[in-house]
Design a protein around this motif. Structure first.
Motif, PDB file in Angstrom:
ATOM      1  N   LYS A   1       4.430   6.834  10.308  1.00 42.46           N
ATOM      2  CA  LYS A   1       3.195   7.599  10.112  1.00 42.46           C
ATOM      3  C   LYS A   1       2.850   7.587   8.631  1.00 42.46           C
ATOM      4  N   LEU A   2       1.568   7.614   8.325  1.00 36.89           N
ATOM      5  CA  LEU A   2       1.143   7.548   6.925  1.00 36.89           C
ATOM      6  C   LEU A   2       0.561   8.877   6.432  1.00 36.89           C
ATOM      7  N   ALA A   3       1.192   9.422   5.378  1.00 38.85           N
ATOM      8  CA  ALA A   3       0.647  10.600   4.697  1.00 38.85           C
ATOM      9  C   ALA A   3       0.290  10.141   3.288  1.00 38.85           C
ATOM     10  N   LEU A   4      -1.000   9.984   3.029  1.00 36.42           N
ATOM     11  CA  LEU A   4      -1.417   9.392   1.759  1.00 36.42           C
ATOM     12  C   LEU A   4      -2.115  10.399   0.854  1.00 36.42           C
ATOM     13  N   HIS A   5      -1.680  10.470  -0.415  1.00 39.55           N
ATOM     14  CA  HIS A   5      -2.429  11.239  -1.411  1.00 39.55           C
ATOM     15  C   HIS A   5      -3.759  10.514  -1.600  1.00 39.55           C
ATOM     16  N   LEU A   6      -4.840  11.257  -1.426  1.00 40.63           N
ATOM     17  CA  LEU A   6      -6.155  10.607  -1.439  1.00 40.63           C
ATOM     18  C   LEU A   6      -7.142  11.435  -2.259  1.00 40.63           C
ATOM     19  N   SER A   7      -7.953  10.752  -3.059  1.00 42.76           N
ATOM     20  CA  SER A   7      -9.009  11.439  -3.824  1.00 42.76           C
ATOM     21  C   SER A   7      -8.501  12.683  -4.541  1.00 42.76           C
ATOM     22  N   GLU A   8      -7.409  12.519  -5.297  1.00 41.45           N
ATOM     23  CA  GLU A   8      -6.905  13.635  -6.113  1.00 41.45           C
ATOM     24  C   GLU A   8      -7.750  13.793  -7.360  1.00 41.45           C
ATOM     25  N   ILE A   9      -8.366  12.667  -7.779  1.00 40.96           N
ATOM     26  CA  ILE A   9      -9.260  12.702  -8.948  1.00 40.96           C
ATOM     27  C   ILE A   9     -10.578  12.018  -8.555  1.00 40.96           C
ATOM     28  N   PRO A  10     -11.668  12.330  -9.276  1.00 43.34           N
ATOM     29  CA  PRO A  10     -12.990  11.840  -8.844  1.00 43.34           C
ATOM     30  C   PRO A  10     -13.111  10.318  -8.786  1.00 43.34           C
ATOM     31  N   SER A  11     -12.390   9.604  -9.648  1.00 42.09           N
ATOM     32  CA  SER A  11     -12.585   8.152  -9.727  1.00 42.09           C
ATOM     33  C   SER A  11     -11.959   7.378  -8.562  1.00 42.09           C
ATOM     34  N   GLN A  12     -11.424   8.064  -7.577  1.00 43.62           N
ATOM     35  CA  GLN A  12     -10.751   7.346  -6.490  1.00 43.62           C
ATOM     36  C   GLN A  12     -11.628   7.113  -5.254  1.00 43.62           C
ATOM     37  N   LYS A  13     -12.935   7.235  -5.440  1.00 42.50           N
ATOM     38  CA  LYS A  13     -13.861   7.154  -4.314  1.00 42.50           C
ATOM     39  C   LYS A  13     -13.734   5.829  -3.537  1.00 42.50           C
ATOM     40  N   GLU A  14     -13.786   4.743  -4.289  1.00 44.31           N
ATOM     41  CA  GLU A  14     -13.762   3.418  -3.661  1.00 44.31           C
ATOM     42  C   GLU A  14     -12.414   3.186  -2.969  1.00 44.31           C
ATOM     43  N   GLU A  15     -11.365   3.613  -3.642  1.00 47.27           N
ATOM     44  CA  GLU A  15     -10.021   3.484  -3.056  1.00 47.27           C
ATOM     45  C   GLU A  15      -9.923   4.273  -1.746  1.00 47.27           C
ATOM     46  N   SER A  16     -10.481   5.480  -1.755  1.00 52.34           N
ATOM     47  CA  SER A  16     -10.398   6.321  -0.553  1.00 52.34           C
ATOM     48  C   SER A  16     -11.140   5.683   0.613  1.00 52.34           C
TER      49      SER A  16
ATOM     50  N   LEU B   1     -11.414   2.580   1.257  1.00 51.19           N
ATOM     51  CA  LEU B   1     -10.538   1.532   1.793  1.00 51.19           C
ATOM     52  C   LEU B   1      -9.380   2.120   2.586  1.00 51.19           C
ATOM     53  N   LEU B   2      -8.713   3.104   1.980  1.00 55.14           N
ATOM     54  CA  LEU B   2      -7.504   3.657   2.620  1.00 55.14           C
ATOM     55  C   LEU B   2      -7.841   4.416   3.907  1.00 55.14           C
ATOM     56  N   LEU B   3      -9.054   4.981   3.949  1.00 56.73           N
ATOM     57  CA  LEU B   3      -9.423   5.733   5.163  1.00 56.73           C
ATOM     58  C   LEU B   3      -9.633   4.808   6.357  1.00 56.73           C
ATOM     59  N   ASP B   4      -9.837   3.510   6.085  1.00 61.40           N
ATOM     60  CA  ASP B   4     -10.001   2.574   7.190  1.00 61.40           C
ATOM     61  C   ASP B   4      -8.681   2.162   7.834  1.00 61.40           C
ATOM     62  N   LEU B   5      -7.551   2.568   7.210  1.00 57.74           N
ATOM     63  CA  LEU B   5      -6.255   2.172   7.818  1.00 57.74           C
ATOM     64  C   LEU B   5      -6.122   2.688   9.251  1.00 57.74           C
ATOM     65  N   PRO B   6      -6.381   3.899   9.639  1.00 56.13           N
ATOM     66  CA  PRO B   6      -6.547   5.100   8.830  1.00 56.13           C
ATOM     67  C   PRO B   6      -5.198   5.780   8.619  1.00 56.13           C
ATOM     68  N   PRO B   7      -5.096   6.651   7.603  1.00 53.71           N
ATOM     69  CA  PRO B   7      -3.851   7.423   7.452  1.00 53.71           C
ATOM     70  C   PRO B   7      -3.739   8.478   8.553  1.00 53.71           C
ATOM     71  N   ASP B   8      -2.535   8.966   8.787  1.00 58.63           N
ATOM     72  CA  ASP B   8      -2.331  10.013   9.800  1.00 58.63           C
ATOM     73  C   ASP B   8      -2.553  11.395   9.212  1.00 58.63           C
ATOM     74  N   ARG B   9      -2.358  11.519   7.885  1.00 60.79           N
ATOM     75  CA  ARG B   9      -2.713  12.760   7.190  1.00 60.79           C
ATOM     76  C   ARG B   9      -3.146  12.425   5.779  1.00 60.79           C
TER      77      ARG B   9
ATOM     78  N   LYS C   1     -14.630  11.921  11.750  1.00 61.05           N
ATOM     79  CA  LYS C   1     -14.665  11.128  12.984  1.00 61.05           C
ATOM     80  C   LYS C   1     -13.261  10.770  13.440  1.00 61.05           C
ATOM     81  N   GLN C   2     -12.389  10.518  12.472  1.00 63.96           N
ATOM     82  CA  GLN C   2     -11.013  10.144  12.842  1.00 63.96           C
ATOM     83  C   GLN C   2     -10.107  11.374  12.929  1.00 63.96           C
TER      84      GLN C   2
END
Ligand SMILES: CC(C)=CCNc1ncnc2c1ncn2[C@@H]1O[C@H](COP(=O)(O)O)[C@@H](O)[C@H]1O
Ligand SMILES: [Zn+2]
Length: 344
Positions: A194-209, A211-219, A242-243
């Motif tokens: 299962k994937l628990a990913l730190h996501l969008s902890e800082i504003p500049s991670q928009k593009e990364e988020s 991408l990572l949300l399409d995996l999608p993570p489990d949390r 949605k997910q």
């Protein structure tokens, strides 16, 4: 607060091992290694104090100097598990980044084995808590190490009697890009971690988020800057909703680390109002001088939650956990038994 401790059973789903070391354990570690000349003020951020994100990550470097052998990991992990149990946590997912330390002969494999041994010993000693482990990838170490970590986690998943249930992605969010880690994360997902990913902890991670949300993570860990009001976007929020991906929310960590200006501005409110699955968590209870009861108390007092609402939050977290169905059912049973005592 006492009520929360005694009666509110809580699953703890986002706890970094080395960030969770208590004051008492830290004292022991400091005494064991006096030559390092480490003061307790270097390993914890007291109430009312704030640090920049960079300063917070320096704290982990100090703690890692203190926890660098198999014995240290065993001692620290056992203490952390016992402390969560004493705080009314009945199910804990502990996460940690396997490290090798040439000085002490610690290997990444022995690192994980020591953490698993701590979980086993607590079980044998009848500590009243179910514990599972997430192997963490530190994004700072790049794609090759990430892939190595996933392979290690895969091996352990087969040999740890189900104690290893997932993978965490964490580390300094200003370093590296999630797109480089996609192959490792995809592999982990394919093999059932299962994937628990730190996501969008800082504003500049928009593009990364995105991408990572399409995996999608489990949390999702934190997700501080996902929504449009703080510079995120409707598209990110849509993907999360949605997910139906639960979000792990850590109030004290975000305020002390200054990614959120004050408790009442915490994004808990945004997601909670939408009825989205929100899980209150500690992140690093040692570094941020908190515990899970305090986090529940903070959320209740800041956002005016009723006892019923707080109970519901803790119960909802069971289904957000990575526990096998049988364990989830046992936990639901425990919650059902205790409910009348808490709410009447
Ligand atoms: C600095 C700050 C505001 C922390 C809160 N948010 C965090 N964000 C990302 N990674 C984290 C955070 N807290 C802990 N970690 C990760 O957990 C590690 C410590 O626990 P461990 O050694 O994996 O057992 C840190 O080195 C870091 O890689
Ligand atoms: Zn975290």
């Amino acid at each position: 607060m006492e009520t929360m401790k005694k009666y509110y059973q809580k699953p703890g789903l986002h706890a970094h091992l080395n960030g969770s070391v208590s004051f008492e354990t830290m004292e022991k570690l400091i005494a064991r290694k006096p030559h390092l000349n480490i003061k307790h003020s270097m390993t914890a951020i007291r109430n009312g104090q704030h640090r920049t994100l960079d300063e917070c990550f320096q704290v982990f470097k100090v703690i890692h100097q203190l926890v660098d052998s198999e014995e240290d990991i065993l001692m620290v992990a056992k203490a952390v598990i016992q402390e969560f149990a004493a705080d009314g946590v009945k199910y804990l997912e502990l996460r940690s980044t396997p490290r090798e330390e040439t000085k002490t002969g610690l290997s990444k494999r022995r690192y994980i084995e020591s953490a698993i041994e701590a979980i086993r010993q607590c079980k044998q000693e009848d500590v009243d808590i179910e514990v599972r482990f997430l192997v963490a990838i530190d994004r700072r170490n790049g794609p090759e190490v990430a892939m190595e970590t996933v392979k290690l986690a895969e091996d352990f998943m087969l040999s740890s009697d189900g104690l290893i249930v997932g993978l965490d992605l964490s580390g300094d969010p200003t370093v590296g890009h999630g797109k480089d880690l996609l192959p490792a994360l995809q592999r982990a997902k394919n093999c059932g971690l299962k994937l628990a990913l730190h996501l969008s902890e800082i504003p500049s991670q928009k593009e990364e988020s995105e991408l990572l949300l399409d995996l999608p993570p489990d949390r999702i860990g934190h997700g501080t800057f996902l929504h449009p009001e703080v510079g995120g976007s409707d598209s990110l929020v849509d993907k999360v909703c949605k997910q139906n991906i639960p979000i792990e929310l850590c109030l004290t960590s975000n305020v002390k680390g200054q990614t959120v200006p004050s408790y009442d501005k915490h994004h808990f409110q945004y997601w909670y109002e939408r009825g989205h699955p929100c899980v209150l968590c500690t992140d690093d209870k040692g570094v941020f001088c908190t515990d899970l009861s305090q986090e529940y108390q903070l959320a209740a007092s800041t956002f005016g939650l009723s006892q019923e609402a707080v109970w519901h939050l803790s119960q909802q977290a069971i289904q957000c956990s990575f526990a096998p169905e049988a364990v989830k059912q046992q936990l639901e049973q425990k919650w059902a038994e205790l409910r009348p005592r808490v709410l009447n």
